[in-house]
Design a protein around this motif. Structure first.
Motif, PDB file in Angstrom:
ATOM      1  N   ASP A   1       0.866  -1.141   0.253  1.00  0.00           N
ATOM      2  CA  ASP A   1      -0.003  -0.098  -0.020  1.00  0.00           C
ATOM      3  C   ASP A   1       0.870   1.085   0.128  1.00  0.00           C
ATOM      4  OD1 ASP A   1      -1.731   1.932   0.601  1.00  0.00           O
ATOM      5  OD2 ASP A   1      -2.830   1.050   2.104  1.00  0.00           O
ATOM      6  N   PRO A   2       0.749   2.121  -1.094  1.00  0.00           N
ATOM      7  CA  PRO A   2       1.654   3.450  -1.047  1.00  0.00           C
ATOM      8  C   PRO A   2       1.452   4.277   0.290  1.00  0.00           C
ATOM      9  CG  PRO A   2       0.373   2.914  -3.130  1.00  0.00           C
ATOM     10  CD  PRO A   2      -0.111   2.058  -2.230  1.00  0.00           C
ATOM     11  N   SER A   3       0.223   4.015   0.708  1.00  0.00           N
ATOM     12  CA  SER A   3      -0.073   5.038   2.131  1.00  0.00           C
ATOM     13  C   SER A   3       0.633   4.475   3.381  1.00  0.00           C
ATOM     14  CB  SER A   3      -1.427   5.371   2.339  1.00  0.00           C
ATOM     15  OG  SER A   3      -1.999   4.150   2.732  1.00  0.00           O
ATOM     16  N   THR A   4       1.331   3.361   3.217  1.00  0.00           N
ATOM     17  CA  THR A   4       1.935   2.490   4.416  1.00  0.00           C
ATOM     18  C   THR A   4       3.246   3.480   4.703  1.00  0.00           C
ATOM     19  OG1 THR A   4       0.742   0.602   4.201  1.00  0.00           O
ATOM     20  CG2 THR A   4       2.804   0.483   5.683  1.00  0.00           C
ATOM     21  N   PRO A   5       3.397   3.589   5.928  1.00  0.00           N
ATOM     22  CA  PRO A   5       4.971   4.238   6.167  1.00  0.00           C
ATOM     23  C   PRO A   5       6.187   3.141   5.921  1.00  0.00           C
ATOM     24  CG  PRO A   5       3.512   4.854   8.170  1.00  0.00           C
ATOM     25  CD  PRO A   5       2.653   3.853   6.941  1.00  0.00           C
ATOM     26  N   ALA A   6       7.123   3.792   5.505  1.00  0.00           N
ATOM     27  CA  ALA A   6       8.409   2.817   4.931  1.00  0.00           C
ATOM     28  C   ALA A   6       8.837   2.131   6.181  1.00  0.00           C
ATOM     29  CB  ALA A   6       9.426   3.738   4.614  1.00  0.00           C
ATOM     30  N   THR A   7       8.901   2.605   7.295  1.00  0.00           N
ATOM     31  CA  THR A   7       9.074   1.733   8.536  1.00  0.00           C
ATOM     32  C   THR A   7       8.338   0.448   8.837  1.00  0.00           C
ATOM     33  OG1 THR A   7      10.115   3.745   9.634  1.00  0.00           O
ATOM     34  CG2 THR A   7       9.764   1.693  10.937  1.00  0.00           C
ATOM     35  N   ALA A   8       7.012   0.732   8.553  1.00  0.00           N
ATOM     36  CA  ALA A   8       6.092  -0.323   8.659  1.00  0.00           C
ATOM     37  C   ALA A   8       6.263  -1.340   7.453  1.00  0.00           C
ATOM     38  CB  ALA A   8       4.569   0.108   8.625  1.00  0.00           C
ATOM     39  N   LYS A   9       6.285  -0.645   5.953  1.00  0.00           N
ATOM     40  CA  LYS A   9       6.731  -1.588   5.106  1.00  0.00           C
ATOM     41  C   LYS A   9       7.942  -2.547   5.204  1.00  0.00           C
ATOM     42  CE  LYS A   9       4.734   1.201   1.428  1.00  0.00           C
ATOM     43  NZ  LYS A   9       4.893   1.555   0.123  1.00  0.00           N
ATOM     44  N   GLY A  10       8.914  -1.910   5.789  1.00  0.00           N
ATOM     45  CA  GLY A  10      10.307  -2.792   5.979  1.00  0.00           C
ATOM     46  C   GLY A  10      10.161  -3.872   6.907  1.00  0.00           C
ATOM     47  N   ILE A  11       9.309  -3.575   8.005  1.00  0.00           N
ATOM     48  CA  ILE A  11       8.959  -4.843   8.927  1.00  0.00           C
ATOM     49  C   ILE A  11       8.185  -5.772   8.530  1.00  0.00           C
ATOM     50  CG2 ILE A  11       7.665  -5.245  11.121  1.00  0.00           C
ATOM     51  CD1 ILE A  11       8.484  -2.169  12.292  1.00  0.00           C
ATOM     52  N   LEU A  12       7.173  -5.384   7.371  1.00  0.00           N
ATOM     53  CA  LEU A  12       6.206  -6.456   6.999  1.00  0.00           C
ATOM     54  C   LEU A  12       6.995  -7.148   5.780  1.00  0.00           C
ATOM     55  CD1 LEU A  12       2.848  -4.696   6.861  1.00  0.00           C
ATOM     56  CD2 LEU A  12       3.496  -6.352   8.103  1.00  0.00           C
ATOM     57  N   ILE A  13       7.835  -6.473   5.000  1.00  0.00           N
ATOM     58  CA  ILE A  13       8.578  -7.098   4.175  1.00  0.00           C
ATOM     59  C   ILE A  13       9.417  -8.245   4.773  1.00  0.00           C
ATOM     60  CG2 ILE A  13      10.543  -6.917   2.257  1.00  0.00           C
ATOM     61  CD1 ILE A  13       7.564  -6.153   1.538  1.00  0.00           C
ATOM     62  N   GLY A  14      10.362  -7.665   5.781  1.00  0.00           N
ATOM     63  CA  GLY A  14      11.102  -8.728   6.372  1.00  0.00           C
ATOM     64  C   GLY A  14      10.433 -10.113   6.738  1.00  0.00           C
ATOM     65  N   ALA A  15       9.232  -9.901   7.566  1.00  0.00           N
ATOM     66  CA  ALA A  15       8.186 -11.142   7.921  1.00  0.00           C
ATOM     67  C   ALA A  15       7.837 -11.958   6.752  1.00  0.00           C
ATOM     68  CB  ALA A  15       7.067 -10.418   8.649  1.00  0.00           C
ATOM     69  N   LEU A  16       7.551 -11.123   5.597  1.00  0.00           N
ATOM     70  CA  LEU A  16       6.806 -11.773   4.466  1.00  0.00           C
ATOM     71  C   LEU A  16       8.107 -12.737   3.674  1.00  0.00           C
ATOM     72  CD1 LEU A  16       4.486  -9.078   3.066  1.00  0.00           C
ATOM     73  CD2 LEU A  16       3.953 -11.259   3.949  1.00  0.00           C
ATOM     74  N   ALA A  17       9.352 -12.061   3.674  1.00  0.00           N
ATOM     75  CA  ALA A  17      10.513 -12.820   3.332  1.00  0.00           C
ATOM     76  C   ALA A  17      10.992 -13.932   4.051  1.00  0.00           C
ATOM     77  CB  ALA A  17      11.624 -11.603   3.212  1.00  0.00           C
ATOM     78  N   TYR A  18      10.647 -13.771   5.368  1.00  0.00           N
ATOM     79  CA  TYR A  18      10.665 -15.139   6.170  1.00  0.00           C
ATOM     80  C   TYR A  18       9.900 -16.210   5.783  1.00  0.00           C
ATOM     81  CZ  TYR A  18      11.909 -17.918  10.147  1.00  0.00           C
ATOM     82  OH  TYR A  18      12.414 -18.878  11.139  1.00  0.00           O
ATOM     83  N   PHE A  19       8.690 -15.689   5.523  1.00  0.00           N
ATOM     84  CA  PHE A  19       7.663 -16.842   4.990  1.00  0.00           C
ATOM     85  C   PHE A  19       8.196 -17.354   3.466  1.00  0.00           C
ATOM     86  CE2 PHE A  19       3.821 -17.272   2.219  1.00  0.00           C
ATOM     87  CZ  PHE A  19       3.524 -18.496   2.765  1.00  0.00           C
ATOM     88  N   VAL A  20       8.637 -16.387   2.805  1.00  0.00           N
ATOM     89  CA  VAL A  20       8.880 -16.994   1.478  1.00  0.00           C
ATOM     90  C   VAL A  20      10.347 -17.651   1.373  1.00  0.00           C
ATOM     91  CG1 VAL A  20       9.495 -16.013  -0.850  1.00  0.00           C
ATOM     92  CG2 VAL A  20       7.704 -15.013   0.435  1.00  0.00           C
ATOM     93  N   LEU A  21      11.428 -17.440   1.912  1.00  0.00           N
ATOM     94  CA  LEU A  21      12.364 -18.204   1.933  1.00  0.00           C
ATOM     95  C   LEU A  21      12.453 -19.639   2.444  1.00  0.00           C
ATOM     96  CD1 LEU A  21      14.861 -15.272   3.306  1.00  0.00           C
ATOM     97  CD2 LEU A  21      14.801 -15.912   0.942  1.00  0.00           C
ATOM     98  N   PRO A  22      12.976 -20.392   1.874  1.00  0.00           N
ATOM     99  CA  PRO A  22      13.121 -21.927   2.072  1.00  0.00           C
ATOM    100  C   PRO A  22      13.944 -22.242   3.252  1.00  0.00           C
ATOM    101  CG  PRO A  22      14.695 -21.505   0.244  1.00  0.00           C
ATOM    102  CD  PRO A  22      13.995 -19.936   0.514  1.00  0.00           C
ATOM    103  N   LEU A  23      14.600 -21.591   3.739  1.00  0.00           N
ATOM    104  CA  LEU A  23      15.344 -21.916   4.974  1.00  0.00           C
ATOM    105  C   LEU A  23      14.654 -21.176   6.169  1.00  0.00           C
ATOM    106  CD1 LEU A  23      18.938 -21.643   3.650  1.00  0.00           C
ATOM    107  CD2 LEU A  23      17.327 -23.679   4.080  1.00  0.00           C
ATOM    108  N   ASP A  24      14.321 -22.012   7.244  1.00  0.00           N
ATOM    109  CA  ASP A  24      13.622 -21.158   8.617  1.00  0.00           C
ATOM    110  C   ASP A  24      14.145 -21.785   9.850  1.00  0.00           C
ATOM    111  OD1 ASP A  24      11.708 -20.155   6.821  1.00  0.00           O
ATOM    112  OD2 ASP A  24      10.007 -21.258   7.569  1.00  0.00           O
ATOM    113  N   ALA A  25      13.811 -21.502  10.677  1.00  0.00           N
ATOM    114  CA  ALA A  25      14.121 -22.040  12.065  1.00  0.00           C
ATOM    115  C   ALA A  25      13.597 -23.502  12.097  1.00  0.00           C
ATOM    116  CB  ALA A  25      13.909 -20.997  13.156  1.00  0.00           C
ATOM    117  N   VAL A  26      12.275 -23.700  11.807  1.00  0.00           N
ATOM    118  CA  VAL A  26      11.686 -24.889  11.626  1.00  0.00           C
ATOM    119  C   VAL A  26      11.184 -24.947  10.086  1.00  0.00           C
ATOM    120  CG1 VAL A  26       9.461 -26.005  12.610  1.00  0.00           C
ATOM    121  CG2 VAL A  26      10.653 -24.349  14.028  1.00  0.00           C
ATOM    122  N   PRO A  27      11.586 -26.074   9.423  1.00  0.00           N
ATOM    123  CA  PRO A  27      11.386 -26.188   8.138  1.00  0.00           C
ATOM    124  C   PRO A  27       9.822 -26.473   7.930  1.00  0.00           C
ATOM    125  CG  PRO A  27      13.345 -27.673   8.784  1.00  0.00           C
ATOM    126  CD  PRO A  27      12.774 -26.965  10.099  1.00  0.00           C
TER     127      PRO A  27
END
Length: 132
Positions: free
Chosen positions: A55-81
């Motif tokens: 969402d273009p209206s979401t502040p950059a800091t919030a975007k960064g936090i969410l993108i980090g969490a979404l990247a964790y979901f997408v990436l194949p290597l996790d703490a718990v596979p």
């Protein structure tokens, strides 16, 4: 003077990390979401996080936090596979819950409505590119 240089370096590193994570999420989110959405009790929250992050209206800091969490979901290597039945997505859920709790004031009803629509139609609704 040194403090400003350190802040500039940190900002550059953060921008680079955000760009990298944004690419990862943009390339793999909907593919992995579609594959596992029916198994995820937090699928609506996950999709709402995507819509908030894009969402273009979401502040950059919030975007960064969410993108980090979404990247964790997408990436194949996790703490718990992810392939471990029953517990594979618990770490993803914990990371997402913390991210959403941190940025909850930026998660709008429209993000959740779009997430429900995406779940009802089995795919992305107004997917859109990641904004910075």
């Amino acid at each position: 003077m040194v403090l400003r240089s350190e802040q500039a370096l940190a900002a550059t590193a953060s921008a680079a990390e955000f760009a990298k994570n944004s690419r990862i999420v943009a390339q793999g989110f909907w593919r992995k979401f579609a594959k596992f959405a029916r198994q995820l009790p937090f699928a609506e929250e996950l999709a709402a996080a995507w819509f908030c992050a894009t969402d273009p209206s979401t502040p950059a800091t919030a975007k960064g936090i969410l993108i980090g969490a979404l990247a964790y979901f997408v990436l194949p290597l996790d703490a718990v596979p992810d392939f471990i039945a029953g517990i594979g997505f618990t770490d993803d859920a914990a990371v997402l819950a913390l991210a959403i709790r941190t940025v909850s004031r930026h998660m709008k009803p429209e993000h959740y409505a779009r997430a429900r629509a995406a779940l009802g139609h089995g795919g992305p609704v107004l997917e859109g590119p990641l904004e910075q």
